[in-house]
Every structure is written in C-alpha cells, then in structure tokens.
Design an enzyme around this catalytic site. Structure first.
Site, mmCIF file in Angstrom:
data_model
loop_
_atom_site.group_PDB
_atom_site.id
_atom_site.type_symbol
_atom_site.label_atom_id
_atom_site.label_comp_id
_atom_site.label_asym_id
_atom_site.label_seq_id
_atom_site.Cartn_x
_atom_site.Cartn_y
_atom_site.Cartn_z
ATOM 1 N N ALA A 19 0.805 -1.209 0.000
ATOM 2 C CA ALA A 19 0.000 0.000 0.000
ATOM 3 C C ALA A 19 0.846 1.270 0.000
ATOM 4 C CB ALA A 19 -0.940 -0.001 1.204
ATOM 5 N N SER A 22 4.355 3.843 4.186
ATOM 6 C CA SER A 22 5.426 4.295 5.068
ATOM 7 C C SER A 22 6.237 5.418 4.436
ATOM 8 C CB SER A 22 6.339 3.122 5.439
ATOM 9 O OG SER A 22 7.238 3.495 6.447
ATOM 10 N N VAL A 26 11.893 4.384 1.449
ATOM 11 C CA VAL A 26 11.980 4.511 -0.007
ATOM 12 C C VAL A 26 11.385 3.307 -0.714
ATOM 13 C CG1 VAL A 26 13.575 4.756 -1.944
ATOM 14 C CG2 VAL A 26 13.979 6.034 0.169
ATOM 15 N N HIS A 137 -0.901 3.255 10.469
ATOM 16 C CA HIS A 137 -1.076 1.810 10.289
ATOM 17 C C HIS A 137 -0.255 1.000 11.283
ATOM 18 C CE1 HIS A 137 2.608 2.438 7.931
ATOM 19 N NE2 HIS A 137 2.804 1.144 7.922
ATOM 20 N N GLU A 174 10.110 3.481 18.115
ATOM 21 C CA GLU A 174 10.084 2.502 17.028
ATOM 22 C C GLU A 174 10.718 1.173 17.414
ATOM 23 O OE1 GLU A 174 8.916 3.238 13.546
ATOM 24 O OE2 GLU A 174 7.855 4.734 14.725
ATOM 25 N N HIS A 250 15.142 4.057 10.150
ATOM 26 C CA HIS A 250 15.530 3.473 11.432
ATOM 27 C C HIS A 250 17.042 3.291 11.457
ATOM 28 C CE1 HIS A 250 11.302 1.508 11.484
ATOM 29 N NE2 HIS A 250 11.296 2.555 12.287
ATOM 30 N N ASN A 364 8.586 -3.920 0.552
ATOM 31 C CA ASN A 364 7.884 -3.042 1.491
ATOM 32 C C ASN A 364 8.859 -2.353 2.434
ATOM 33 O OD1 ASN A 364 5.180 -2.396 1.356
ATOM 34 N ND2 ASN A 364 4.481 -4.336 2.211
ATOM 35 N N CYS A 370 14.908 -6.273 9.926
ATOM 36 C CA CYS A 370 13.552 -5.805 10.238
ATOM 37 C C CYS A 370 12.651 -6.942 10.695
ATOM 38 C CB CYS A 370 12.923 -5.141 9.011
ATOM 39 S SG CYS A 370 13.586 -3.505 8.627
#
Length: 445
Positions: A19, A22, A26, A137, A174, A250, A364, A370
């Site tokens: 979608a 974020s 990038v 989200h 985060e 991050h 994504n 991650c």
C-alpha cells in the site's frame, strides 16, 4: 548458565500487501500498488527461520496481527456488519482500509525494546512494546503486540512486559530497530545503545528536513527507566539527520551490532567519535570492535537500496560471525565486492555472508534485520517459551498452515473482500492452537 541471542521473527500475515503507507521508507513508496504474494512472503520468512536453526541458532517467532482490524474501523465510526463496514470504508476511505489491513507487524524489530535479565536489577527480561506513533497503520499494533508478548513470555518469574510509553510525538518509539545490545558475550552485562532521531523538546537540536524522525530521545530515556537501567549501562546516540533524509528511517538501516562488534556507515551517527568512545568505556569484559564503511566504499543511497546494514549480524561460535544479507546485496557489484573484502579482513570477526531471498518483504522496505526481534535468553528462559521456538516439527506445521490458508496473490482491491477477513480469522484461530498461546486476537476475546 549459558545464554543465547534468540531471534523472534515475525510470521508474515495473510493480508501482506503493497500500500506504500510508510513515508520516508523509499522501498515502501517505490512499490506502492504492486500485487503482493502473501503465501510466498510467509514461506520466505519461514525459510529464513529454518536456515538460522540449521546454522545452530535458537530461533523463535511472533504471530501476525489480526488484519483487517475491524475494532479500529468501528472506533472510527464505521458501523454495521463486518461486510457493510468493509464496503463503506473501501468506498469512503480506501487509505484507511489499507492501513488497518497492513501486515507490517511482520517487522518485529519494531515490536518492542528488550533488556536482558543479565542487565536488569530484578534479573527479568523486560519488554516495552513500541507505540509506533509516527504512522497510523503501525500505531494500532502495540495493544496486540503486548497481548502476544504476554502470552509467549507469560512466566512472571522470568519476564516483565510493560505497556507502551505514551503514544504521542513527544515519546515516538520505534522499538529495537533503534536499539542494540553490545556485550562481551550474551551472558555478560551489556551496554544498551539507544539511537534517536530528534530531541522532542529542543527545537534547536538537529533534525531532518525532508522525512520525519520517528524516534525521540525522550522515549529512549523512558524505556531505559522502565527497564531499571543505570547511566553506566546505556548510551544515547543521535542518528545523523542527513541520512534520515536519504531514507534511513531506522538505525538498523545504517548500522547493526552483535556482541562487541558494531558494523556501521560513517554517516550513521552525529558525533560518532564520542559515541564510540562512550560505548567502549562502558563495555565490560571486552573492547568495542567498530567496523566502519566509508562514503568512498559505499554511498548512503546504495546502502539504503541494497539494505546492507539491515542485515543480521550473528555469532557462529566464540570467535566467528556471519552477516545474513538480502539478495539485493548480491545483486549490487559494489556491495558484493565490499562484502568479499569484509570477510577477508582479519581485523574483524565477520567471516561469512549468507544470502537470503526476502523479496516480498524487501519491496515493502524490510530486510533480514527488520524481520526479527533480538531477545537474549538463558537456558531456563528458553524453556519458558518453548511453544514459539522453531523446531523441525513446528516448521513443518507452519509451512502446511501457510499452504492451507494464504492466498497466492493480493491486490489493493482485495482488501475489501469479506472472504479475506474470514480467511484471516480462520487462519489465526488455528495458529493460536498450533502455538499454544491461547486467545490473543480481538475476534477471539
């Protein structure tokens, strides 16, 4: 008692989609509206987990979240049956539907910040779920994350799970994507490195101009207090605002650490020399080994596109370490040559590179680092979470579960399909039985 760094990977959820939600990531923005492959994504993640167990590591998992999240839609004023709610939000607020359907909880580096029992005054492992305040989200994740953590780490003799810090810009958090535990060995007391993007209450402090800084110093300080850490155990370092503006949303996109090794790009931090000196001074039982990649070797832009630093740096024994890198690193001649030089450099213990195909996650904006939450656990603590530790039988059960419940493809228009909601609930209900975690989802309560 021996201790291990256990990677709790996020299991990709049935609603994995692109979608482009974020801003500042990038890859997320670049691949917006592509057709996703949820089954492939989940199987890629499981393959990564199995590979690490075959390398001798202890590997755990965290379950996906309930998506689309109907309680959020109802809290926003959408009413009626589930089918009516989905139809209305798809018509009136499609971006909201995308947000409440995001499978972003798969990136468990953002699930929480964790302090080892070797570091805390009560000798418990402490968890603070991240409020993820910067993105709608993701801001809805922490209640579900807290329930999952309390179900998995339920033994109060060993574990303490806190609530997220207040969900507001002042305390933007985060999670472990901005946190690194540095130590002589996993059972030793550590220095916890907290990296922040800005100081919320100081308008004159450096901050990025293009993209938002998601982590604040104030949230880092609050979490360290919640976990009972002293000044001698923590280092607070500011991320370089210039690299945030280049897509380093991050710290784990520009630096990664393991034991007493910190692998980082020279532009990762402000006041780098001071940061390294403070870590080295506070590190007990070992000297810090900084492994710096310079601009001449690799630009920040290529570090972002290749996700070199979003790798897992793992120990293969007392002296050897390996980098778990995404295939995108292999596709770049510059990064490939850099990695070859790195593993042949006797001045550091990184002597192996393992390439993973994680394309569905990478599109994504999430690489190997991650996808995992690092939790240092001793042998007794591991026994207390055995249901969510990957074994060959559990791997087979989860593979069959994915094959049974996940769609091959998913486009944005499919998010309004009531059948997808029912499919997801059926899958997650079965998963809680496989993992033995009880009722952790809203539809089960």
């Amino acid at each position: 008692m021996k201790a291990f760094e256990v990677n709790f990977d996020g299991l990709v959820g049935p609603t994995h989609n692109y979608a482009g939600l974020s801003y500042g990531n990038v890859a997320s923005e670049r691949h917006q509206n592509l057709v996703a492959k949820p089954k492939t994504a989940a199987l890629q993640g499981l393959t990564k987990m199995r590979t690490l167990t075959e390398m001798g590591l202890v590997q755990g998992l965290l379950p996906p979240h309930e998506r689309p999240h109907m309680p959020t839609l109802r809290a926003l004023g959408f009413s009626g049956t589930d089918e009516q709610v989905l139809a209305r939000v798809a018509k009136d607020a499609p971006v909201v539907l995308s947000a409440v359907s995001s499978a972003s909880a798969m990136w468990t580096a953002n699930a929480a910040t964790v302090s080892s029992s070797a570091d805390t005054p009560d000798r418990k492992v402490h968890f603070t779920p991240a409020n993820l305040n910067a993105k709608f989200h993701r801001s809805i994740e922490h209640p579900g994350t807290g329930r999952a953590l309390r179900a998995i780490f339920s033994d109060e003799k060993h574990f303490a799970v806190h609530d997220a810090v207040p969900s507001c810009p002042h305390f933007g958090d985060e999670g472990a994507a901005n946190h690194t535990r540095l130590c002589a060995d996993y059972n030793s007391p550590a220095v916890e490195l907290y990296v922040y993007g800005q100081v919320a209450l100081n308008s004159e402090a450096p901050r990025p101009m293009k993209y938002p800084a998601r982590q604040t110093l104030e949230s880092c300080e609050a979490i360290a207090r919640l976990h009972g850490l002293t000044d001698k155990q923590v280092v607070f370092a500011q991320q370089n605002p210039a690299v945030i503006d280049k897509g380093v949303f991050h710290n784990d996109v520009i630096a990664v650490g393991n034991r007493n090794v910190l692998f980082y790009h020279e532009e990762a931090f402000l006041n780098t020399a001071d940061v390294l000196r403070e870590i080295d001074e506070k590190l007990v039982g070992a000297d810090l080994i900084p492994v710096c990649i310079t601009n001449d070797q690799l630009s920040v832009e290529e570090a972002v596109t290749s996700y070199l630093f979003n790798s897992q740096l793992i120990s293969l024994g007392d002296d050897d370490m390996a980098l778990i890198v995404p295939k995108e690193c292999e596709d770049s001649a510059t990064v490939r040559n850099l990695l070859d030089q790195l593993v042949h450099d006797a001045s550091n213990p990184i002597n192996k590179v393992v390439v993973m195909d994680l394309k569905q996650s990478m599109r994504n904006g999430g690489g190997p680092a991650c996808l995992r939450l690092r939790v240092t656990l001793n042998e007794e603590e591991i026994k207390a979470v055995s249901n969510c530790i990957i074994t060959p039988p559990l791997f087979e059960d989860l593979t069959q579960w994915v094959e049974k419940h996940y769609r091959d493809e998913l486009a944005q228009k499919d998010l309004a399909d009531p059948a997808l909601l029912n499919e997801s609930r059926t899958a997650l209900d079965e998963l809680t039985r496989i993992l033995g975690v009880g009722s952790i989802y809203d539809f089960q309560l």
